[in-house]
Design an enzyme around this catalytic site. Structure first.
Site, PDB file in Angstrom:
ATOM      1  N   THR A  69      39.877   2.537 -64.247  1.00 45.96           N
ATOM      2  CA  THR A  69      39.182   1.896 -63.127  1.00 45.96           C
ATOM      3  C   THR A  69      37.713   2.291 -63.093  1.00 45.96           C
ATOM      4  O   THR A  69      36.824   1.439 -62.961  1.00 45.96           O
ATOM      5  CB  THR A  69      39.867   2.264 -61.797  1.00 45.96           C
ATOM      6  OG1 THR A  69      41.163   1.662 -61.765  1.00 45.96           O
ATOM      7  CG2 THR A  69      39.056   1.767 -60.606  1.00 45.96           C
ATOM      8  N   ASN A 148      47.887  -7.269 -67.839  1.00 44.17           N
ATOM      9  CA  ASN A 148      48.780  -6.185 -67.446  1.00 44.17           C
ATOM     10  C   ASN A 148      50.075  -6.651 -66.806  1.00 44.17           C
ATOM     11  O   ASN A 148      51.033  -5.887 -66.717  1.00 44.17           O
ATOM     12  CB  ASN A 148      48.056  -5.235 -66.485  1.00 44.17           C
ATOM     13  CG  ASN A 148      47.540  -5.940 -65.249  1.00 44.17           C
ATOM     14  OD1 ASN A 148      46.750  -6.870 -65.348  1.00 44.17           O
ATOM     15  ND2 ASN A 148      47.962  -5.508 -64.073  1.00 44.17           N
ATOM     16  N   GLN A 178      45.454  -2.028 -71.237  1.00 51.01           N
ATOM     17  CA  GLN A 178      46.805  -2.392 -71.664  1.00 51.01           C
ATOM     18  C   GLN A 178      46.887  -2.731 -73.153  1.00 51.01           C
ATOM     19  O   GLN A 178      47.975  -3.042 -73.649  1.00 51.01           O
ATOM     20  CB  GLN A 178      47.329  -3.569 -70.839  1.00 51.01           C
ATOM     21  CG  GLN A 178      47.622  -3.236 -69.397  1.00 51.01           C
ATOM     22  CD  GLN A 178      48.748  -2.233 -69.235  1.00 51.01           C
ATOM     23  OE1 GLN A 178      49.565  -2.034 -70.133  1.00 51.01           O
ATOM     24  NE2 GLN A 178      48.791  -1.578 -68.091  1.00 51.01           N
ATOM     25  N   SER A 198      42.353   4.024 -71.007  1.00 52.16           N
ATOM     26  CA  SER A 198      42.890   4.990 -70.056  1.00 52.16           C
ATOM     27  C   SER A 198      43.912   5.874 -70.734  1.00 52.16           C
ATOM     28  O   SER A 198      44.750   5.384 -71.511  1.00 52.16           O
ATOM     29  CB  SER A 198      43.534   4.252 -68.876  1.00 52.16           C
ATOM     30  OG  SER A 198      44.163   5.159 -67.990  1.00 52.16           O
ATOM     31  N   GLY A 199      43.895   7.184 -70.441  1.00 47.11           N
ATOM     32  CA  GLY A 199      44.777   8.124 -71.092  1.00 47.11           C
ATOM     33  C   GLY A 199      46.232   7.976 -70.720  1.00 47.11           C
ATOM     34  O   GLY A 199      47.115   8.100 -71.576  1.00 47.11           O
ATOM     35  N   HIS A 200      46.527   7.702 -69.451  1.00 44.16           N
ATOM     36  CA  HIS A 200      47.928   7.756 -69.031  1.00 44.16           C
ATOM     37  C   HIS A 200      48.719   6.511 -69.401  1.00 44.16           C
ATOM     38  O   HIS A 200      49.934   6.465 -69.177  1.00 44.16           O
ATOM     39  CB  HIS A 200      48.029   8.038 -67.524  1.00 44.16           C
ATOM     40  CG  HIS A 200      47.746   6.871 -66.635  1.00 44.16           C
ATOM     41  ND1 HIS A 200      48.738   6.208 -65.951  1.00 44.16           N
ATOM     42  CD2 HIS A 200      46.589   6.265 -66.293  1.00 44.16           C
ATOM     43  CE1 HIS A 200      48.205   5.241 -65.223  1.00 44.16           C
ATOM     44  NE2 HIS A 200      46.907   5.257 -65.415  1.00 44.16           N
ATOM     45  N   THR A 236      31.075  17.734 -64.232  1.00 44.20           N
ATOM     46  CA  THR A 236      31.665  18.534 -65.305  1.00 44.20           C
ATOM     47  C   THR A 236      32.847  17.796 -65.924  1.00 44.20           C
ATOM     48  O   THR A 236      33.732  17.320 -65.213  1.00 44.20           O
ATOM     49  CB  THR A 236      32.137  19.895 -64.758  1.00 44.20           C
ATOM     50  OG1 THR A 236      31.015  20.576 -64.178  1.00 44.20           O
ATOM     51  CG2 THR A 236      32.741  20.740 -65.870  1.00 44.20           C
ATOM     52  N   CYS A 321      48.978  -0.883 -59.557  1.00 47.82           N
ATOM     53  CA  CYS A 321      47.729  -0.568 -58.870  1.00 47.82           C
ATOM     54  C   CYS A 321      47.535  -1.391 -57.605  1.00 47.82           C
ATOM     55  O   CYS A 321      46.695  -1.073 -56.776  1.00 47.82           O
ATOM     56  CB  CYS A 321      46.542  -0.791 -59.814  1.00 47.82           C
ATOM     57  SG  CYS A 321      46.575   0.294 -61.246  1.00 47.82           S
TER      58      CYS A 321
END
Length: 379
Positions: A69, A148, A178, A198-200, A236, A321
């Protein structure tokens, strides 16, 4: 439990969990610090950037974000801010993820024009209409790689080529959340300037994503602070998250033909559903991205979802989402589905670790639950 909601999120690879734990125990240093132990944290970031660029056939830079996002927001609003008050024209489709659609709405509120292209009955964008809207002021075109909700693949290479033939200055942004690692992409060859991931969604951790930016693309930051990530995304860096995502990318890329495996599982599941529920309807292309199957059933989708949960099968009614919102699927509506058809829709999304036995068991459970709900409906 048969987990078929991988488009919402995935179970992290063990290697990703281990990489994050090791990072938090041993490489917990701030990568901006100058002493030697912090250098290893910086090396993790550099390794992740190289791995991602290799995976997407990209050149340029990788900027880490808190997820897909934020990466979508950075691509779109970063391009809008780079206009420095000049008027601009932005193009997208009617079936994008809310991360793009809501950001485009903000672009409109900031005074730019936004055009939303139609899709066909399979959920694929009308390329002619999209390209027809490109003009001399078109700043950015944003099109998802894979839808998606229904798994429709967009013709990214054709879109990029035709858009740039009409206006070479126009940036092409692809929401690859996706598609990353499940559908091939080569940014350099296909003319893609910005790519979101996106990682997840690929068995990495939540809270980490990236925006890949091609050489020569100028964006303005939307987050300000210490100037990390080349000044484009201050704060960071989430080193444990990046370490987990790096491990996930490597593990996914090492799998033997994950896309082909998921496509075969999807075909098996759809065949089983058709046998168990002959009047079920497919939403989206017969052959799509391979890991998403969206079907309309002759009963309410949300009721069926909870019935399947009781059978140990987990799926969704659409995008996780926006599942808290009461509005119907904007994707299925754009595809011309009726309110009743939308109301009966469920999405099953797969991962490479799913099995044929799970597909057969899920189809049998779907048949049992639909027949039970039909009986209640008749009463």
């Amino acid at each position: 439990m048969i987990y078929l909601d991988n488009s919402a999120t995935t179970r992290p690879f063990d290697s990703a969990i281990e990489a994050m734990a090791a990072c938090m125990r041993e490489t917990y240093f701030n990568p901006s610090s100058l002493y030697a132990p912090a250098m290893r944290a910086g090396e993790i970031l550099a390794e992740a950037r190289r791995e991602i660029l290799s995976a997407v056939g990209g050149r340029g830079q990788v900027f880490f974000t808190s997820g897909g996002t934020e990466a979508d927001n950075l691509a779109i609003l970063g391009a809008q801010r780079a206009l420095r008050g000049r008027s601009g024209n932005f193009l997208t489709t009617k079936v994008e993820h809310p991360a793009v659609l809501e950001t485009m709405a903000e672009v409109e509120r900031l005074g730019c024009r936004v055009t939303y292209a139609d899709v066909d009955a399979q959920g694929v964008v009308d390329v002619d209409a999209l390209v027809a809207a490109v003009d001399g002021e078109t700043t950015l075109v944003s099109v998802m790689q894979v839808n998606n909700e229904v798994g429709a693949r967009m013709p990214i290479a054709e879109i990029a080529r035709r858009v740039k033939e009409k206006n070479p200055r126009t940036l092409v942004h692809v929401d690859g959340v996706q598609g990353f690692l499940r559908v091939p992409i080569h940014m350099a060859r296909e003319g893609v300037d910005l790519y979101t991931l996106s990682g997840h969604k690929i068995h990495g951790p939540k809270g980490i994503g990236a925006l890949v930016v091609a050489p020569g693309v100028h964006l303005m930051p939307t987050v300000f602070g210490g100037g990390q990530e080349g000044g484009l995304r201050s704060g960071t860096e989430n080193v444990p998250g990046i370490a987990g995502m790096l491990a996930a990318v490597r593990a996914f890329r090492a799998l033997p033909d994950p896309a082909g495996r998921m496509a075969g599982l999807r075909r098996r599941l759809w065949a089983g559903i058709r046998a168990a529920v002959p009047d079920a309807r497919l939403n989206g292309p017969e052959e799509n991205a391979g890991h998403i199957l969206n079907c309309t059933f002759p009963v309410k989708g949300e009721v069926l979802l909870h019935a399947l949960e009781g059978e140990g099968v987990l799926c969704s009614t659409g995008s996780a989402c926006s599942s808290h919102k009461k509005s119907k699927s904007h994707v299925l509506a754009a595809m011309g589905r009726t309110p009743q058809e939308i109301d009966g829709a469920l999405r099953f999304s797969l991962c490479p670790m799913n099995t044929q036995e799970e597909m057969d068991q899920a189809a049998e459970a779907i048949g049992r639950c639909v027949n039970l709900l039909r009986a209640f409906r008749r009463r």
